[in-house]
Design an enzyme around this catalytic site. Structure first.
Site, short mmCIF file in Angstrom:
data_model
loop_
_atom_site.label_atom_id
_atom_site.label_comp_id
_atom_site.label_asym_id
_atom_site.label_seq_id
_atom_site.Cartn_x
_atom_site.Cartn_y
_atom_site.Cartn_z
N CYS A 264 -17.55 -23.16 11.84
CA CYS A 264 -16.17 -23.49 12.15
C CYS A 264 -15.81 -23.95 13.51
O CYS A 264 -14.52 -25.09 13.46
CB CYS A 264 -15.68 -22.42 11.45
SG CYS A 264 -16.18 -21.31 10.12
N ARG A 334 -25.83 -22.85 13.18
CA ARG A 334 -25.07 -24.73 13.44
C ARG A 334 -24.67 -24.39 14.76
O ARG A 334 -23.98 -23.03 15.15
CB ARG A 334 -24.01 -24.01 12.53
CG ARG A 334 -25.03 -24.48 11.26
CD ARG A 334 -23.99 -25.01 10.46
NE ARG A 334 -23.34 -23.44 9.90
CZ ARG A 334 -22.82 -23.15 8.70
NH1 ARG A 334 -22.05 -23.82 8.46
NH2 ARG A 334 -21.65 -21.42 8.67
C1 UDX Z 1 -14.24 -18.12 13.07
C2 UDX Z 1 -13.09 -16.99 12.62
O1 UDX Z 1 -13.21 -16.01 13.87
C3 UDX Z 1 -13.02 -17.04 11.83
O2 UDX Z 1 -12.03 -16.18 11.42
C4 UDX Z 1 -13.26 -18.23 11.05
O3 UDX Z 1 -12.50 -17.75 8.90
C5 UDX Z 1 -14.46 -18.93 10.66
O4 UDX Z 1 -14.35 -19.13 11.97
P1 UDX Z 1 -17.54 -17.08 12.66
O5 UDX Z 1 -17.70 -18.93 12.92
O6 UDX Z 1 -17.88 -16.38 12.62
O7 UDX Z 1 -15.97 -17.43 12.92
O8 UDX Z 1 -17.46 -16.88 14.36
P2 UDX Z 1 -16.64 -15.86 15.72
O9 UDX Z 1 -17.05 -14.80 15.80
O10 UDX Z 1 -15.31 -16.25 15.58
O11 UDX Z 1 -17.75 -16.23 16.65
C6 UDX Z 1 -17.08 -17.78 17.69
C7 UDX Z 1 -17.97 -18.46 18.42
O12 UDX Z 1 -17.13 -17.86 19.71
C8 UDX Z 1 -19.31 -17.34 18.67
O13 UDX Z 1 -20.20 -18.39 19.10
C9 UDX Z 1 -19.42 -16.00 19.63
O14 UDX Z 1 -20.28 -15.98 20.21
C10 UDX Z 1 -18.52 -17.43 19.99
N1 UDX Z 1 -17.70 -16.04 21.56
C11 UDX Z 1 -16.60 -15.78 20.74
C12 UDX Z 1 -16.98 -16.33 22.94
O15 UDX Z 1 -17.87 -16.37 23.47
N2 UDX Z 1 -16.11 -15.46 23.39
C13 UDX Z 1 -15.82 -14.27 22.58
O16 UDX Z 1 -15.12 -13.62 23.51
C14 UDX Z 1 -15.35 -14.67 21.03
#
Ligand code: UDX
Length: 437
Positions: A264, A334
């Site tokens: 996403c 992904r």
């Molecule tokens: C995201 C959005 O949070 C969600 O609302 C939307 O519907 C889809 O995209 P998701 O892709 O499941 O959800 O993951 P998310 O928990 O947002 O994490 C995304 C990425 O950011 C991960 O690779 C995670 O490791 C990274 N991340 C997250 C960080 O590097 N630091 C953080 O503090 C938080």
């Protein structure tokens, strides 16, 4: 309510199961026969905590069925469109061919008063274009844009108890006939006080991309601070704790590390920039280019740090990578930063072994040239350096005293800043975090 869910990937499979859990009669439709046959046997085609149990539970009630033929949508009043909108090959924009194909095959089955509810993340303007397609085929059907905000790893609870519902309807009025129908669909969570906002189509579409862009920006902001902390000898984790106490800033999504990945955030910020360009508003989003660049720089930085840890050369060094999924509690690889770093290390001459509790088979499909090992103890044996790249609980709780006896050299790079540096150092390890002294 009779509901069809078109597209049974991550979003659709979870949505179909959750709608049945809310008491509706649901048919999930997908062109992928294998996926439908798995789901029909109550097996989740991907790892998501709680999903398989939920599929079993609702299928026993007879309220959830699956089909490959769009004709199965005929008996439904509400049709959720949950197909993917991946990044176009070689371009930043979103590929809308799955959305267009789903709508084209759905419209012959629509009856007057039906609701077509888009949940996929789309570029602003898509709903207004699709409204025209709908108006031609079934003028008495309504199009709603109802973006989904679920996080992988929490998909079931995020769908059953979301932070908010957003209904995008033509004209943006509460009196639109679609609002009452959708309120019935979401009756249970609405009755427990979940906020619901009604707005016009373009605003609803933008809510989703704006939310994801904000989250991506927050992560890149703290990763930029990590770069600065490294240059200044400061600690980004303490900095995040301190600024995060201010509730205007908030501590969530301020974890510096190897950056964001997944299906996403990366593609959504790129599609948003591409769409802004088409609308002549590209200047408004040039900052997202920097957000993307900071994020990608993390991966290069980790490769450099791994080289430093290995005394200046990766050639022939045995490196164990803990984590392949883009985040814990997921088997999704992904655009996984962990896997992309592992592949880069291998290209630069290291002998890389990757381990992960759930994502190894997906990882092997994407990078067959890497070596995979499912048991952590075997994956770390005789390693010259360990890289913790996805913060699964079992890696957070590794015992440095026990582990030191297995490796060839006690060096660890904590790509998610989740380990207790003092404890690892006390146990004799050379510890490196990101943005930490
Ligand atoms: C995201 C959005 O949070 C969600 O609302 C939307 O519907 C889809 O995209 P998701 O892709 O499941 O959800 O993951 P998310 O928990 O947002 O994490 C995304 C990425 O950011 C991960 O690779 C995670 O490791 C990274 N991340 C997250 C960080 O590097 N630091 C953080 O503090 C938080």
């Amino acid at each position: 309510m009779r509901i069809s869910v078109i597209g049974c990937g991550y979003l659709g499979a979870v949505h179909a199961a959750c709608m049945a859990k809310l008491g509706h009669e649901v048919v999930g439709i997908d062109v992928d026969k294998d996926k439908i046959s798995e789901l029909s046997s109550a097996r989740a085609p991907f790892f998501e905590p709680g999903l398989e149990e939920l599929l079993k539970e609702v299928q026993e009630t007879g309220r959830l069925t699956f089909a490959t033929d769009m004709a199965a949508a005929t008996r439904s009043t509400v049709h959720f469109v949950c197909v993917g909108t991946p990044q176009k090959k070689g371009e930043n924009g979103a590929d809308l061919s799955f959305v267009d194909a789903a709508i084209a095959s759905l419209v012959p089955h629509l009856a007057p008063g039906d609701l077509v509810v888009g949940k996929s993340t789309v570029p602003v303007g898509t709903a207004s274009r699709l409204s025209e397609v709908l108006a031609e085929a079934q003028p008495e059907a309504h199009l709603v844009w109802n973006p989904e905000f679920l996080r992988e790893g929490h998909a079931v609870s995020d769908t059953l108890n979301p932070d908010r519902f957003v209904y995008g309807v033509a004209g943006g009025s509460e009196d639109h006939p679609a609002v009452a129908i959708l309120d019935d669909v979401y009756g249970t969570p609405l009755s427990s006080g979940t906020p619901r906002l009604v707005m016009d189509h373009p605003t609803a579409e933008l809510v989703k991309t704006a939310a994801n862009s904000f989250l991506a920006t927050k992560i890149s902001f703290i990763n930029a601070m990590a770069e600065l902390c490294e240059a200044a000898g400061a600690d980004v984790t303490r900095l995040a704790d301190a600024i995060g106490i201010d509730d205007r800033i908030g501590r969530k999504f301020l974890n510096a590390g190897i950056g964001f990945g997944g299906g996403c955030l990366p593609k959504d910020i790129r599609a948003f920039m591409a769409r802004a360009g088409e609308l002549g508003a590209d200047q408004a989003l040039t900052f997202l280019r920097e957000v993307d660049a900071i994020n990608m720089r993390r991966r290069t930085r980790v490769v450099e740090l791994a080289r430093e840890l290995c005394q200046g050369s990766l050639l022939g060094k045995r490196i164990s990578v803990l984590g392949a999924a883009f985040k814990p509690a997921s088997d999704d690889v992904r655009d996984s930063p962990a896997l992309s770093i592992a592949a880069q290390l291998q290209l630069q001459g290291a002998v890389v072994t990757v381990t992960d509790p759930k994502a190894l088979s997906n990882a092997a499909k994407r990078f067959p040239e890497l070596h995979y090992e499912s048991e952590t103890s075997k994956a770390v044996a005789k390693a010259d350096a360990l890289l913790l790249l996805t913060e699964w609980d079992e890696y957070r709780s590794l015992d440095p005293y026990e582990l030191i006896t297995s490796v060839s050299a006690p060096r660890i790079l904590d790509g998610r800043n989740v380990l207790d540096a003092a404890k690892w150092r006390a146990a004799g390890w050379q510890y490196r975090g990101l943005g930490r002294p």
